[in-house]
Design an enzyme around this catalytic site. Structure first.
Site, PDB file in Angstrom:
ATOM      1  N   TRP A   1       8.223   7.649  -2.406  1.00 46.23           N
ATOM      2  CA  TRP A   1       6.979   8.293  -2.837  1.00 46.23           C
ATOM      3  C   TRP A   1       6.499   9.210  -1.709  1.00 46.23           C
ATOM      4  O   TRP A   1       6.454   8.807  -0.548  1.00 46.23           O
ATOM      5  CB  TRP A   1       5.948   7.210  -3.157  1.00 46.23           C
ATOM      6  CG  TRP A   1       4.621   7.723  -3.605  1.00 46.23           C
ATOM      7  CD1 TRP A   1       4.378   8.677  -4.546  1.00 46.23           C
ATOM      8  CD2 TRP A   1       3.341   7.279  -3.138  1.00 46.23           C
ATOM      9  NE1 TRP A   1       3.024   8.862  -4.694  1.00 46.23           N
ATOM     10  CE2 TRP A   1       2.363   8.023  -3.839  1.00 46.23           C
ATOM     11  CE3 TRP A   1       2.926   6.332  -2.191  1.00 46.23           C
ATOM     12  CZ2 TRP A   1       1.002   7.846  -3.632  1.00 46.23           C
ATOM     13  CZ3 TRP A   1       1.571   6.150  -1.989  1.00 46.23           C
ATOM     14  CH2 TRP A   1       0.627   6.897  -2.701  1.00 46.23           C
TER      15      TRP A   1
ATOM     16  N   ASP B   1       6.090  -2.546  -2.020  1.00 42.99           N
ATOM     17  CA  ASP B   1       5.102  -1.713  -2.709  1.00 42.99           C
ATOM     18  C   ASP B   1       5.345  -1.895  -4.202  1.00 42.99           C
ATOM     19  O   ASP B   1       6.415  -1.554  -4.705  1.00 42.99           O
ATOM     20  CB  ASP B   1       5.267  -0.246  -2.300  1.00 42.99           C
ATOM     21  CG  ASP B   1       4.199   0.649  -2.922  1.00 42.99           C
ATOM     22  OD1 ASP B   1       3.350   0.147  -3.692  1.00 42.99           O
ATOM     23  OD2 ASP B   1       4.213   1.868  -2.657  1.00 42.99           O
TER      24      ASP B   1
ATOM     25  N   LYS C   1      -1.568   1.834 -12.833  1.00 43.83           N
ATOM     26  CA  LYS C   1      -0.652   2.165 -13.919  1.00 43.83           C
ATOM     27  C   LYS C   1      -0.664   1.114 -15.018  1.00 43.83           C
ATOM     28  O   LYS C   1      -0.875   1.421 -16.187  1.00 43.83           O
ATOM     29  CB  LYS C   1       0.774   2.330 -13.382  1.00 43.83           C
ATOM     30  CG  LYS C   1       1.046   3.692 -12.770  1.00 43.83           C
ATOM     31  CD  LYS C   1       0.442   3.842 -11.406  1.00 43.83           C
ATOM     32  CE  LYS C   1       0.768   5.199 -10.800  1.00 43.83           C
ATOM     33  NZ  LYS C   1       0.132   5.370  -9.479  1.00 43.83           N
TER      34      LYS C   1
END
Length: 397
Positions: free
Chosen positions: A129, A210, A246
């Site tokens: 990311w 993560d 999300k």
């Protein structure tokens, strides 16, 4: 009278010019005159500037429904109504609590920089990311990369990953995407995770997970937590940055958690005290509304089951869009193997298209995504998947 008006008008004009001149002079000598213009952080501006009615935005990192609209989960609506009807006060929450996934990463980075006894270097996958490097670097950690993605196979470079884990200095920090790797959509299998665990343990590395997309990989939150839970079972020391942006659609509410595993109740108390010390000057207290909504869902059995079903529906829609894109490309007679579109998982997919192809998609077909070939599959809909496939076919063949 008219003469007086003309004089007043000239005076007003002179004052305006003087004011503008003064403003320009002030700007020229501003404290911030040497601050450079930063690059755009996303492709939204180019997308907005395009007037074509059927333009497609595949750069947004948020779930969209089949009409391309932001989606609020029904379970979230119900939980939010319950929270509002409870007429709770707006007092501060406790200091402990993070501001979504990025906040959790930032707290973790600061904690590791201050207290990790080994080398203050964190290894992240290549690619990772885009914000990972900035978050860790700004906290004072050194950032290195380990091999992850093989652009030749458009898959996992598992051999390179294992070699790099073994080659890193003992006791290094390794960041792993728990599931639905962003940006590639390529995840290790469960058997590969077990081998990764063995390699990490043999080198005495510290594992940092993560987990921003739990449930978005397979549609099953338990299955998507396999890697993290397996590492804990195997006795690894781990920490976790977790987001509910999300899987609950709580993007703007900034709901997340930073967790770190302690060896005892006494150690937990010490760790907690230092995390509070870090948080206090950073943002003092986390927001409460989104956290209350998430808590209501997680602690109400009926709502929890409803939410699990909704997560699966979102994951299934993404899986369906992958399948439709692949089949449309094949129907057009594309000579390329697009099997990676359906073998990858999660919200994002690495198409294998190069930067030049991505520029052509934007300029000639009004299809916007990042230059590395990553697309957000959530931006594909039943209405635009055919046009998207045609655009890719015209660019790639």
């Amino acid at each position: 009278m008219h003469s007086a008006l003309r004089i007043a008008s000239r005076q007003a004009t002179t004052l305006r010019r003087a004011s503008v001149f003064g403003l320009q002079a002030a700007r020229a000598g501003s404290t911030w005159a040497n601050v450079p213009q930063g690059p755009p952080v996303c492709i939204t501006e180019a997308f907005k500037a395009d007037s074509f009615e059927k333009k497609i935005n595949l750069g947004v990192g948020a779930y969209r429904d089949d009409k391309g609209k932001p989606y609020v989960l029904p379970s979230v609506r119900t939980a939010e109504e319950k929270v509002v009807n409870a007429k709770l006060n707006k007092e501060y929450a406790g200091i402990t609590g993070s501001i979504s996934g990025t906040g959790a990463l930032r707290i973790a980075a600061a904690f590791l920089q201050r207290f990790y006894p080994g080398d203050k270097t964190i290894y992240i996958p290549n690619p990772s990311w885009a914000n990972h490097k900035a978050v860790f670097s700004d906290a004072g950690l050194k950032v290195q990369q380990y091999r992850y993605y093989d652009k030749n196979t458009i898959g996992l470079d598992f051999e390179g990953l294992i070699v790099d884990i073994k080659a890193a200095p003992k006791g290094s920090i390794f960041l792993f995407h728990a599931c639905a790797h962003n940006p590639t959509g390529v995840d290790p299998s469960q058997e590969q995770w077990k081998e990764i665990s063995e390699a990490v343990k043999a080198q005495g590395h510290f594992s940092f997970f993560d987990m921003a997309y739990q449930g978005f990989a397979s549609g099953d939150t338990d299955k998507d937590a396999f890697a993290l839970r397996y590492f804990v079972e195997q006795g690894h020391e781990v920490c976790l940055a977790q987001s509910f942006a999300k899987n609950m659609g709580l993007y703007g509410e900034r709901v997340g958690a930073f967790s770190i595993l302690g060896s005892s109740a006494e150690e937990k108390k010490r760790l907690d005290s230092q995390i509070k010390i870090l948080v206090r000057p950073m943002y003092s207290n986390p927001p409460i509304h989104g956290a209350r909504v998430a808590s209501e869902i997680l602690n109400t059995p009926a709502l929890y089951q409803q939410w699990l079903g909704e997560v699966k529906e979102m994951a299934d829609r993404i899986i369906t869009m992958r399948s439709l894109l692949k089949s449309n490309l094949e129907k057009l007679g594309s000579r390329h193997d697009w099997s990676h579109i359906t073998s990858q998982i999660g919200m994002f997919a690495y198409t294998g298209l190069d930067a030049e192809s991505m520029k052509k998609l934007a300029k000639e077909h009004s299809v916007y995504a990042t230059m590395d070939g990553r697309i957000s599959v959530a931006g594909i809909t039943s209405d635009n998947v055919g046009r998207l496939a045609e655009a890719i076919y015209k660019v790639k063949g």
